[in-house]
Scaffold this motif. Structure first.
Motif, PDB file in Angstrom:
ATOM      1  N   GLY A 172     -71.577 -27.920  -9.208  1.00  0.00           N
ATOM      2  CA  GLY A 172     -71.053 -29.378  -8.857  1.00  0.00           C
ATOM      3  C   GLY A 172     -71.674 -29.658  -7.208  1.00  0.00           C
ATOM      4  N   ILE A 173     -71.951 -28.709  -6.541  1.00  0.00           N
ATOM      5  CA  ILE A 173     -72.024 -28.901  -5.287  1.00  0.00           C
ATOM      6  C   ILE A 173     -73.408 -28.669  -4.999  1.00  0.00           C
ATOM      7  CG2 ILE A 173     -71.909 -28.046  -2.678  1.00  0.00           C
ATOM      8  CD1 ILE A 173     -68.617 -27.512  -3.462  1.00  0.00           C
ATOM      9  N   ALA A 174     -74.105 -29.708  -4.254  1.00  0.00           N
ATOM     10  CA  ALA A 174     -75.680 -29.484  -3.985  1.00  0.00           C
ATOM     11  C   ALA A 174     -75.756 -28.630  -2.784  1.00  0.00           C
ATOM     12  CB  ALA A 174     -76.222 -30.888  -3.997  1.00  0.00           C
ATOM     13  N   LEU A 175     -75.838 -27.480  -2.892  1.00  0.00           N
ATOM     14  CA  LEU A 175     -76.135 -26.440  -1.787  1.00  0.00           C
ATOM     15  C   LEU A 175     -77.499 -26.473  -1.310  1.00  0.00           C
ATOM     16  CD1 LEU A 175     -74.101 -23.556  -3.460  1.00  0.00           C
ATOM     17  CD2 LEU A 175     -73.442 -24.716  -1.277  1.00  0.00           C
ATOM     18  N   PRO A 176     -77.630 -26.610   0.015  1.00  0.00           N
ATOM     19  CA  PRO A 176     -78.985 -26.864   0.748  1.00  0.00           C
ATOM     20  C   PRO A 176     -79.908 -25.413   0.814  1.00  0.00           C
ATOM     21  CG  PRO A 176     -77.343 -26.978   2.416  1.00  0.00           C
ATOM     22  CD  PRO A 176     -76.547 -26.857   1.069  1.00  0.00           C
ATOM     23  N   ASP A 177     -81.193 -25.513   0.711  1.00  0.00           N
ATOM     24  CA  ASP A 177     -81.791 -24.410   0.973  1.00  0.00           C
ATOM     25  C   ASP A 177     -82.177 -24.134   2.433  1.00  0.00           C
ATOM     26  OD1 ASP A 177     -83.526 -22.324   0.766  1.00  0.00           O
ATOM     27  OD2 ASP A 177     -85.361 -23.415  -0.164  1.00  0.00           O
ATOM     28  N   LEU A 178     -80.974 -23.662   3.045  1.00  0.00           N
ATOM     29  CA  LEU A 178     -80.984 -23.509   4.399  1.00  0.00           C
ATOM     30  C   LEU A 178     -80.502 -22.273   4.692  1.00  0.00           C
ATOM     31  CD1 LEU A 178     -80.878 -25.297   7.064  1.00  0.00           C
ATOM     32  CD2 LEU A 178     -78.459 -25.387   6.749  1.00  0.00           C
ATOM     33  N   PRO A 179     -81.165 -21.443   6.024  1.00  0.00           N
ATOM     34  CA  PRO A 179     -80.930 -20.408   6.402  1.00  0.00           C
ATOM     35  C   PRO A 179     -79.206 -20.226   6.798  1.00  0.00           C
ATOM     36  CG  PRO A 179     -82.629 -20.942   7.180  1.00  0.00           C
ATOM     37  CD  PRO A 179     -82.318 -22.087   6.541  1.00  0.00           C
ATOM     38  N   VAL A 180     -78.587 -19.143   6.467  1.00  0.00           N
ATOM     39  CA  VAL A 180     -77.168 -18.785   6.799  1.00  0.00           C
ATOM     40  C   VAL A 180     -77.325 -18.299   8.200  1.00  0.00           C
ATOM     41  CG1 VAL A 180     -75.226 -17.397   6.337  1.00  0.00           C
ATOM     42  CG2 VAL A 180     -76.187 -18.854   4.613  1.00  0.00           C
ATOM     43  N   THR A 181     -76.736 -18.743   9.216  1.00  0.00           N
ATOM     44  CA  THR A 181     -76.611 -18.180  10.578  1.00  0.00           C
ATOM     45  C   THR A 181     -74.958 -17.727  10.808  1.00  0.00           C
ATOM     46  OG1 THR A 181     -78.305 -19.551  11.390  1.00  0.00           O
ATOM     47  CG2 THR A 181     -77.227 -18.449  13.163  1.00  0.00           C
ATOM     48  N   PRO A 182     -74.787 -16.454  10.409  1.00  0.00           N
ATOM     49  CA  PRO A 182     -73.600 -16.029  10.722  1.00  0.00           C
ATOM     50  C   PRO A 182     -73.281 -15.827  12.252  1.00  0.00           C
ATOM     51  CG  PRO A 182     -74.633 -14.135  10.074  1.00  0.00           C
ATOM     52  CD  PRO A 182     -75.719 -15.256   9.957  1.00  0.00           C
ATOM     53  N   VAL A 183     -72.227 -16.311  12.886  1.00  0.00           N
ATOM     54  CA  VAL A 183     -71.660 -16.413  14.380  1.00  0.00           C
ATOM     55  C   VAL A 183     -70.357 -15.413  14.573  1.00  0.00           C
ATOM     56  CG1 VAL A 183     -71.191 -17.547  16.611  1.00  0.00           C
ATOM     57  CG2 VAL A 183     -72.888 -18.346  14.517  1.00  0.00           C
ATOM     58  N   SER A 184     -70.495 -14.232  15.253  1.00  0.00           N
ATOM     59  CA  SER A 184     -69.362 -13.311  15.337  1.00  0.00           C
ATOM     60  C   SER A 184     -68.854 -13.510  16.851  1.00  0.00           C
ATOM     61  CB  SER A 184     -69.829 -12.066  14.920  1.00  0.00           C
ATOM     62  OG  SER A 184     -70.892 -11.462  15.753  1.00  0.00           O
TER      63      SER A 184
END
Length: 371
Positions: A172-184
């Motif tokens: 039910g959540i419209a997830l975007p086609d967007l790159p994931v940028t993990p930040v550590s």
């Protein structure tokens, strides 16, 4: 016998005191501290220095303010340089106490005996807070994830926000086609150690690296210094995600609900308290050391197991009797009901459970003057 404090450190402390004096004020907390000093019956005075956990930073600001009202003649200094830096400073004899989101390891305990005398150092729980997995996805306030999915994101195996592993847990959540940028975290961090411990224990197949305060090499994404640094990076980077103490997360960011048992549990102080209540003492430590082992795989309803217990680490003994008085008085204030309430108001932390607080008081009272 403990080593004398390095001359460079004494010079830095003196310089800090001179800087305050040069500003024309003996009351760095302002008029409230001045008024308290004029009416205070406290005779406690001197300089108490600490360094370490940036997660403790907001709470420490509140503790410094509260303690300054009660004991206005004491200059309390704390530098939020990161847990690893704080432990190193204590073990070098450069500060009187350290703030750390991880307890001392065995090799550090051995080094502590060289600085603090035969009793070594004491890990005292002072601050309990959930660690948020926080992201920047406009219009999305929360997402459900299990530990394996979080591990996949931070390993770079899940590189788009509409990946099936995320979508399956968020119908039910419209997830975007967007790159994931993990930040550590770029620094040696107790927050990182707690986060990687959670991933290693809750999703061992997906996260095989041993828990560490240093982020594993070779992984992609970005990194930044301190809790504030990773949050700043995420807030200006759409699609970014990080892990950070909940005290630095605001409404501009979304947070992850963790799968615990068969339920997704949102981040909260209450959830952190429930998780810490399941903790056990680390075995084979001194009677006054309160290092805790957290159960990251708990299925207790409402528990939020991605939690850090941040410690204040004190020497078991000091050469200067006045330093002993300063350390004990401050330590007892931090774990008191008043000190914990100040931390909760300032940093969204969870109060230390009553039994644990009593153990902390007994440990702090054991600190003594070295012969």
């Amino acid at each position: 016998m403990p080593k004398p404090r390095p001359a460079r450190t004494l010079a830095l402390v003196a310089a800090a005191a001179l800087a305050l004096s040069a500003c024309g004020s003996d009351y760095p907390l302002g008029d409230a501290q001045r008024e308290a000093a004029e009416n205070s019956t406290s005779t406690l005075s001197g300089i108490l220095s600490g360094s370490g956990s940036s997660a403790q930073g907001p709470a420490m600001d509140a503790w410094i303010a509260g303690f300054g009202i009660l004991h206005p003649k004491v200059q309390l200094q704390y530098s939020p340089d990161g847990s690893g830096a704080g432990r190193s400073a204590l073990l070098a004899g450069a500060v009187d106490f350290a703030g750390s989101d991880a307890y001392l390891q065995e090799e550090e305990m051995d080094r502590a005996r060289e600085v603090c005398g035969p009793g070594g150092a004491l890990d005292i729980p002072a601050y309990i807070s959930p660690i948020a997995v926080a992201f920047n996805l406009p219009g999305i306030d929360s997402l459900n994830m299990d530990a394996a999915t979080i591990a996949g994101i931070f390993r770079g195996d899940i590189d788009s926000w509409n990946d099936p592993a995320i979508a399956a847990q968020n119908p039910g959540i419209a997830l975007p086609d967007l790159p994931v940028t993990p930040v550590s975290r770029a620094d040696d961090s107790g927050t990182t150690e707690n986060f990687t411990e959670y991933l290693h224990e809750a999703a061992p197949d997906a996260w095989q690296d041993s828990p560490s305060g240093t982020w594993p090499g070779g992984l992609g994404g970005e990194n930044a210094q301190g809790n504030a640094g990773v949050v700043s990076t995420v807030t200006r980077t759409e699609g970014a995600v990080t892990y950070a103490d909940d005290s630095v997360i605001d409404d501009s960011m979304g947070t992850v609900n963790l799968l615990v048992g068969e339920e997704y549990v949102p981040i909260s102080a209450d959830g952190a308290s429930i998780a810490v209540a399941q903790a056990s003492r680390v075995p084979d430590r001194g009677p006054h050391d309160i290092a805790l082992h957290l159960d990251r795989t708990t299925t207790v309803p409402g528990a939020y197991p991605l939690v850090l217990v941040s410690y204040q680490i004190y020497c078991s003994g000091y050469e200067d009797p006045n330093t002993v008085d300063l350390v004990k008085t401050f330590g007892l204030y931090v774990v008191s009901d008043e000190g914990q309430a100040a931390s909760e108001d300032a940093a969204k932390s969870a109060p230390i459970p009553a039994t644990l607080a009593q153990q902390a008081r007994e440990s702090i009272e054991s600190i003594s003057t070295l012969p």
